[in-house]
Design an enzyme around this catalytic site. Structure first.
Site, mmCIF file in Angstrom:
data_model
loop_
_atom_site.group_PDB
_atom_site.id
_atom_site.type_symbol
_atom_site.label_atom_id
_atom_site.label_comp_id
_atom_site.label_asym_id
_atom_site.label_seq_id
_atom_site.Cartn_x
_atom_site.Cartn_y
_atom_site.Cartn_z
ATOM 1 N N ASN A 1 -10.476 0.046 0.165
ATOM 2 C CA ASN A 1 -9.016 0.013 0.214
ATOM 3 C C ASN A 1 -8.505 -0.451 -1.150
ATOM 4 O O ASN A 1 -8.654 -1.616 -1.506
ATOM 5 C CB ASN A 1 -8.568 -0.940 1.325
ATOM 6 C CG ASN A 1 -7.062 -1.045 1.456
ATOM 7 O OD1 ASN A 1 -6.311 -0.648 0.571
ATOM 8 N ND2 ASN A 1 -6.608 -1.609 2.569
ATOM 9 N N CYS B 1 0.807 -1.218 0.000
ATOM 10 C CA CYS B 1 0.000 0.000 0.000
ATOM 11 C C CYS B 1 0.837 1.264 0.000
ATOM 12 O O CYS B 1 0.340 2.350 -0.328
ATOM 13 C CB CYS B 1 -0.942 -0.002 1.193
ATOM 14 S SG CYS B 1 -2.000 -1.464 1.286
ATOM 15 N N HIS C 1 -3.038 6.779 3.057
ATOM 16 C CA HIS C 1 -3.543 5.532 2.502
ATOM 17 C C HIS C 1 -4.960 5.309 3.003
ATOM 18 O O HIS C 1 -5.245 5.440 4.200
ATOM 19 C CB HIS C 1 -2.637 4.377 2.924
ATOM 20 C CG HIS C 1 -3.210 3.025 2.642
ATOM 21 N ND1 HIS C 1 -3.813 2.714 1.438
ATOM 22 C CD2 HIS C 1 -3.281 1.903 3.408
ATOM 23 C CE1 HIS C 1 -4.228 1.455 1.477
ATOM 24 N NE2 HIS C 1 -3.915 0.953 2.654
#
Length: 314
Positions: free
Chosen positions: A270, A113, A239
């Protein structure tokens, strides 16, 4: 030339919207539970025939147009991704072929990520070193390809999408010094597990505790390296892992009341390495961030790795 600046942004998401109510028909969950634990309401899911390269190319083409550049101007292409299944040739090479970019160095970067912020920093370093004048940096993920749709703790989190930025040489730096690192002792906390076609898994409580305790200090250190006080930030784009994590982090930064906080996780879920450029591109497109304002980018994930920098908003 003293650095680089973002001169164009683009983003792309598949058309299919997967709601919490639909997920409740697949696994033992419900809309209220998902919203309470994650803040997520919907996520986008790519069609079976869509690939990571398709998502990346769509976002990259928009960023290139926004920068007012031609394909031949690009000297470096970096695609941050951890979900690509067809690994060779690289996704970056596929993007170059589709956009008609003739001779750029093209490579994929897997830092989970944290991938986009890592790729942005390495591209900035390449431009500073004179190895390229214009770079295309992309975060693209088809997380639905690596989702265990029987695991209610993880399948509710993930979505597909891509965001891209054109980075260009500049006399006045618009990308601040990167702060990056990893904690390998927690490397298994976020992972893809399995052999040739792995699936996403994480130790949710470990990640939550680590992110809410460690990330605020990392964010403040990134601001310090850039010479920007947290109260001077025009925006914060972290993030998009979990809305609870985002809110817990920003509460500890001492931000101004009018600082814009990216909360794209609510609509997109996500999207791993795509989440920071996707959220940033949307905010800029909606003109919610002032041109030239300092914006903190900060990502974290598998490794456990992190990377962040303060940029000047294009």
């Amino acid at each position: 030339m003293t650095g680089s600046r973002i001169t164009g942004l683009g983003h792309y998401q598949p058309s299919r919207v997967l709601t919490n109510d639909e997920l409740a028909q697949m696994v033992d969950t419900n809309d209220a539970w998902i919203r309470q634990r994650t803040g997520i309401a919907t996520r986008r899911i790519a069609a079976e025939h869509e690939t990571v390269a398709d998502l990346a190319t769509a976002a990259a083409g928009k960023a290139l147009a926004a920068a007012g550049l031609q394909p031949a101007d690009i000297g470096l292409i970096s695609v941050a991704t951890c979900s690509v299944i067809d690994r060779c040739p690289s996704t970056a090479a596929r993007v170059a072929a589709r956009l008609g970019i003739p001779a750029a160095v093209a490579y994929d970067l897997n830092n989970g990520c944290a991938g986009f912020c890592t790729a942005l920093a390495t591209a900035d370093h390449s431009i500073r070193a004179g190895a390229a004048r214009h770079a295309l940096v992309i975060g693209a993920e088809k997380m639905s390809d690596v989702t265990d749709w029987t695991d209610r703790s993880s399948c509710v989190l993930l979505g597909d999408g891509a965001g891209a930025a054109v980075l260009s040489a500049a006399d006045e730096a618009g990308v601040g010094p990167v702060l990056w690192g990893s904690d390998p002792s927690l490397g298994q906390a976020v992972r893809l597990q399995g052999d040739w076609h792995p699936t996403f898994a994480q130790d949710g409580q470990t990640v939550y505790r680590w992110a809410t305790t460690e990330i605020p200090a990392i964010a403040l250190a990134a601001c310090e390296r850039a010479g920007v006080a947290p109260g001077e930030l025009a925006g914060v784009v972290t993030h998009q892992a979990n809305l609870r994590i985002i809110e817990a982090v920003v509460r500890r930064l001492g931000l101004a009341e009018d600082t814009v906080i990216a909360r794209d996780v609510v609509d997109s879920g996500n999207t791993s390495a795509a989440s920071v450029p996707l959220a940033l591109a949307k905010l800029v497109e909606r003109r919610e961030l002032p041109a030239g304002g300092p914006v903190l980018l900060l990502a974290f994930g598998g490794g456990l790795s992190w990377a962040g920098q303060v940029i000047s908003c294009p």
